[in-house]
Design a protein around this motif. Sequence first.
Motif, mmCIF file in Angstrom:
data_model
loop_
_atom_site.group_PDB
_atom_site.id
_atom_site.type_symbol
_atom_site.label_atom_id
_atom_site.label_comp_id
_atom_site.label_asym_id
_atom_site.label_seq_id
_atom_site.Cartn_x
_atom_site.Cartn_y
_atom_site.Cartn_z
ATOM 1 N N UNK A 184 0.143 5.066 -3.955
ATOM 2 C CA UNK A 184 -0.849 4.000 -4.036
ATOM 3 C C UNK A 184 -2.128 4.449 -4.732
ATOM 4 N N UNK A 185 -2.540 5.675 -4.480
ATOM 5 C CA UNK A 185 -3.767 6.164 -5.081
ATOM 6 C C UNK A 185 -3.702 6.187 -6.593
ATOM 7 N N UNK A 231 -6.372 0.321 -16.671
ATOM 8 C CA UNK A 231 -5.807 -0.697 -17.559
ATOM 9 C C UNK A 231 -6.674 -1.953 -17.631
ATOM 10 N N UNK A 232 -7.168 -2.398 -16.466
ATOM 11 C CA UNK A 232 -7.983 -3.619 -16.442
ATOM 12 C C UNK A 232 -9.253 -3.462 -17.272
ATOM 13 N N UNK A 233 -9.946 -2.336 -17.076
ATOM 14 C CA UNK A 233 -11.204 -2.131 -17.790
ATOM 15 C C UNK A 233 -10.959 -1.959 -19.282
ATOM 16 N N UNK A 254 -5.212 -6.767 -8.578
ATOM 17 C CA UNK A 254 -5.374 -5.357 -8.249
ATOM 18 C C UNK A 254 -4.505 -4.912 -7.061
ATOM 19 N N UNK A 255 -4.448 -5.672 -5.949
ATOM 20 C CA UNK A 255 -3.575 -5.260 -4.840
ATOM 21 C C UNK A 255 -2.098 -5.249 -5.224
ATOM 22 N N UNK A 256 -1.707 -6.199 -6.061
ATOM 23 C CA UNK A 256 -0.303 -6.277 -6.479
ATOM 24 C C UNK A 256 0.075 -5.043 -7.300
ATOM 25 N N UNK A 257 -0.810 -4.659 -8.233
ATOM 26 C CA UNK A 257 -0.546 -3.484 -9.064
ATOM 27 C C UNK A 257 -0.550 -2.196 -8.240
#
Length: 318
Positions: free
Chosen positions: A241-242, A251-253, A264-267
């Motif tokens: 998870x970490x 990736x998002x940024x 974010x929780x799904x990824x």
Amino acid sequence: MHTTINIKVKRFDGEKEWYQDFQLPYEKGKTILWALTSIREQFDPTFNFTSACRHAICGSCAIQVNGHAFLACKTSLDEVLETFNTNELTFEPLKNFEVIKDLVVAWEPKMEKMEQIKPWLIPSEEGSKEKGFIQSEEEYHQIAAPTDCILCGICASECNQLAVNDGTYLDPFILNRAYRFAVDSRDCAPEEHIRPVYENELWKCLHCMQCVTKCPKGIPLHEQVAYLRQESIKMGEVNNKGAKHAFAFYDDVKKKGRLNEVMLPVKTEGVINTMSRIPFALRMIKKGKINPFHMPKAVDGIKGVREIYKYAEEVSES
């Protein structure tokens, strides 16, 4: 101006614990260690605490004062009285340690945990034959800060993860020691220091920064934790998870310059595990904390953000 200091000390005789009150006449320019010594010498010779060097070198005199850990020999009593704005002080043993008696804590369990990270140099035989173990000034500076650790236990006492963990998470000073040998140019097996850290819940650090702000030697433990995490990823430990959370941030940024908090929780945890958080998510939606239909757009200057990523990647590869 204080005329007296009222001190409440937590006592423990191996079976029961209680608080005992003492009153000391105020003297300017004294330390917490002076107060401890005065209590034992003037009021109760059975009172137990540890100290040795009196110069912030041995690390043995750390205790809690009003719920915060301090190195007793280094900490000015005047500063503590001013910080808490009171002449009422409570002395207690360090948190997250087994207490032996009064303010004396047991270090043996911590040292047994430290053995896991092999806190010694693992030298290269070939290297020693060719040039010995000479370090450059730059190489020395890599280990200078972590070597300053005096094992006072303050970071462990202040660690919020240790307070809630089941015992597998390693103390901050153990992480520091793992880092110290992993980056040492004379060590040929950094993975042997890093892997035990990863296997003992490295990614559960809460980023509370208490270990950094309270360290009497100013050791940048947060940077060390980041380094150990990066190295664990390089070792291939990405199915956790970490690491997944870190990649999701990355990736998002890079794509939009901001986080997609809905995804974010799904990824991080996957679709199935995220389903268990639906009741919590619904409460957040009700309070207006998140909008499940909001899809973030790229920030102004996203090209500049990507240039920073590109530069960082080039530096990392060089």
